[in-house]
Design an enzyme around this catalytic site. Structure first.
Site, short mmCIF file in Angstrom:
data_model
loop_
_atom_site.label_atom_id
_atom_site.label_comp_id
_atom_site.label_asym_id
_atom_site.label_seq_id
_atom_site.Cartn_x
_atom_site.Cartn_y
_atom_site.Cartn_z
N HIS A 121 13.90 46.55 -31.47
CA HIS A 121 14.97 45.78 -30.81
C HIS A 121 14.40 44.59 -30.06
O HIS A 121 13.31 44.65 -29.48
CB HIS A 121 15.83 46.67 -29.91
CG HIS A 121 15.13 47.31 -28.76
ND1 HIS A 121 14.86 46.64 -27.59
CD2 HIS A 121 14.65 48.57 -28.58
CE1 HIS A 121 14.26 47.46 -26.73
NE2 HIS A 121 14.11 48.63 -27.31
N ASP A 147 16.02 42.96 -27.53
CA ASP A 147 16.52 42.79 -26.17
C ASP A 147 15.69 43.55 -25.15
O ASP A 147 14.93 44.46 -25.48
CB ASP A 147 17.99 43.22 -26.07
CG ASP A 147 18.21 44.69 -26.40
OD1 ASP A 147 17.57 45.20 -27.35
OD2 ASP A 147 19.00 45.34 -25.70
N ASP A 151 8.47 47.84 -23.68
CA ASP A 151 9.73 48.24 -24.32
C ASP A 151 10.53 47.02 -24.71
O ASP A 151 11.37 46.55 -23.96
CB ASP A 151 10.52 49.12 -23.34
CG ASP A 151 11.77 49.71 -23.94
OD1 ASP A 151 11.91 49.71 -25.18
OD2 ASP A 151 12.62 50.18 -23.17
N GLU A 159 20.09 46.98 -27.80
CA GLU A 159 19.71 48.41 -27.77
C GLU A 159 19.79 48.97 -26.36
O GLU A 159 20.02 50.17 -26.18
CB GLU A 159 18.29 48.57 -28.32
CG GLU A 159 17.86 50.01 -28.55
CD GLU A 159 17.23 50.67 -27.32
OE1 GLU A 159 17.06 51.91 -27.33
OE2 GLU A 159 16.90 49.95 -26.35
N HIS A 204 11.15 49.42 -18.40
CA HIS A 204 12.18 49.01 -17.43
C HIS A 204 11.63 48.82 -16.02
O HIS A 204 12.40 48.50 -15.11
CB HIS A 204 13.35 50.02 -17.40
CG HIS A 204 14.00 50.22 -18.72
ND1 HIS A 204 15.09 51.06 -18.89
CD2 HIS A 204 13.74 49.70 -19.94
CE1 HIS A 204 15.46 51.06 -20.16
NE2 HIS A 204 14.65 50.24 -20.82
#
Length: 351
Positions: free
Chosen positions: A68, A70, A94, A124, A327
């Site tokens: 992904h 994003d 990530d 995602e 994150h």
């Protein structure tokens, strides 16, 4: 323009520096599409901000590599920076390092031993209905046909097979309202959740082995909702529970299990997503395991490998990022892990 001929570490940094928070991936998707469209050995298609590139060599097998584009919102962690062997920045772990590996493979492996489909998708990190991979599965399922898939999720360079399913349910306890000064005229619904919590505290989670990998389930309260006013005995209290179940269960079987645990209470299901079996017994997956090395482990969270499983495509998670850093404001990726990830994937595709 992304330069896919540069070293995978530099390419990762370049991708990280293109901000692509969920819903705002167009700039990066445009750059990926332009870079891939310049490669004559690939056929490139696009759906929204999802870019799909495929070889068409007529090989007996087709594998799919997906990542992904994003990230979660930027938290003062752009542009990227290098400190020693670590690359810091939003999305490094990530999963832009995994995206960089896939783009390098797409650009440099012209004649793989298996046909390859590369999927770079949007949204995602947000609600499932916006997920680009899900949209392609609904609108262009033929783009995702394959014998085996690798999702470049951060796994710290270890194969994580399949994923667990997840569901949420509301367990409702009812009572009778009364003035709190005369509480004996009522039945306190908040007090009534005690047996619900007792069952959760006593719950023994399964640890089943599925296709050779051990999963660890969990059933937990994640929210409690109740109360009317500061002087009212409440007549309703709802406990929201989350069940993470191994991929040997269907959603229906998982729901039945939750009903059994809370027998005697009203149970309403609010959402659910199926798990995915590891698929490591497939010959293509076995070859992947050999090329990557190490001991595969079970994926204990939910990932988009479940979407491939629903399409009948066995899939695993494998990427250079560390999932424990995802994150975080101080997110980073190990540069040697990116290099090793590219090497392992290249060995597999060219075997």
């Amino acid at each position: 323009m992304l330069d896919l001929t540069q070293d995978v570490r530099a390419l990762t940094a370049a991708i990280v520096d293109v901000e692509s928070v969920s819903g705002a991936e167009r700039t990066l998707a445009d750059a990926v599409e332009r870079a891939l469209a310049a490669l004559p050995h690939l056929k490139v298609d696009r759906s929204g901000e999802t870019v799909v590139a495929r070889t068409g060599l007529g090989r007996a097998e087709r594998v799919l590599i997906a990542g992904h584009l994003d990230t979660v919102p930027v938290a003062g962690n752009l542009p990227s920076r290098v400190e020693g062997d670590l690359l810091y920045g939003c999305g490094t772990s990530d999963m832009k390092a995994g995206v960089a590996v896939a783009l390098r493979l797409a650009a440099t492996v012209h004649e793989p031993g298996r046909d390859v489909t590369y999927v770079f998708y949007d949204c995602e990190e947000v609600e499932a209905e916006r997920n680009g991979l899900g949209r392609v599965a609904r609108e262009h399922p033929d783009w995702l046909r394959a014998d085996f898939a690798v999702l470049m999720e951060p796994t710290d360079g270890v194969i994580e097979g399949g994923c667990q399913g997840t569901l949420r349910a509301e367990v409702t306890v009812t009572g009778k309202r009364a003035h709190s000064a005369r509480s004996w005229f009522g039945v306190n619904a908040i007090h009534g959740i005690e047996p619900v919590l007792a069952r959760l505290n006593a719950y023994e989670a399964r640890r089943p082995v599925v296709d050779g990998l051990e999963y660890h389930e969990g059933l937990n309260a994640v929210a409690v909702r109740g109360g009317v006013a500061g002087n009212v005995i409440p007549d309703l209290c709802v406990v929201t529970v989350n069940y993470r179940f191994a991929p040997d269960l269907t959603i229906e079987q998982a729901q039945e299990h939750v009903r059994e645990v809370f027998d005697g209470f009203e149970v309403a299901f609010t959402d659910a997503a199926p798990g995915a079996r590891p698929g490591l017994t497939h010959p293509v997956a076995a070859a992947f395991t050999t090329a990557v090395g190490g001991t595969p482990r079970a994926k204990l969270g939910w990932t988009d490998v479940a979407r491939f499983s629903a399409l009948g495509v066995p899939a695993v998670n494998y990427g250079p990022g560390d999932p424990n850093l995802a994150h975080q404001q101080g997110e980073y990726v190990s540069l040697p892990k990116i290099v090793e990830g590219e090497r392992a994937m290249r060995d597999w595709l060219t075997a």
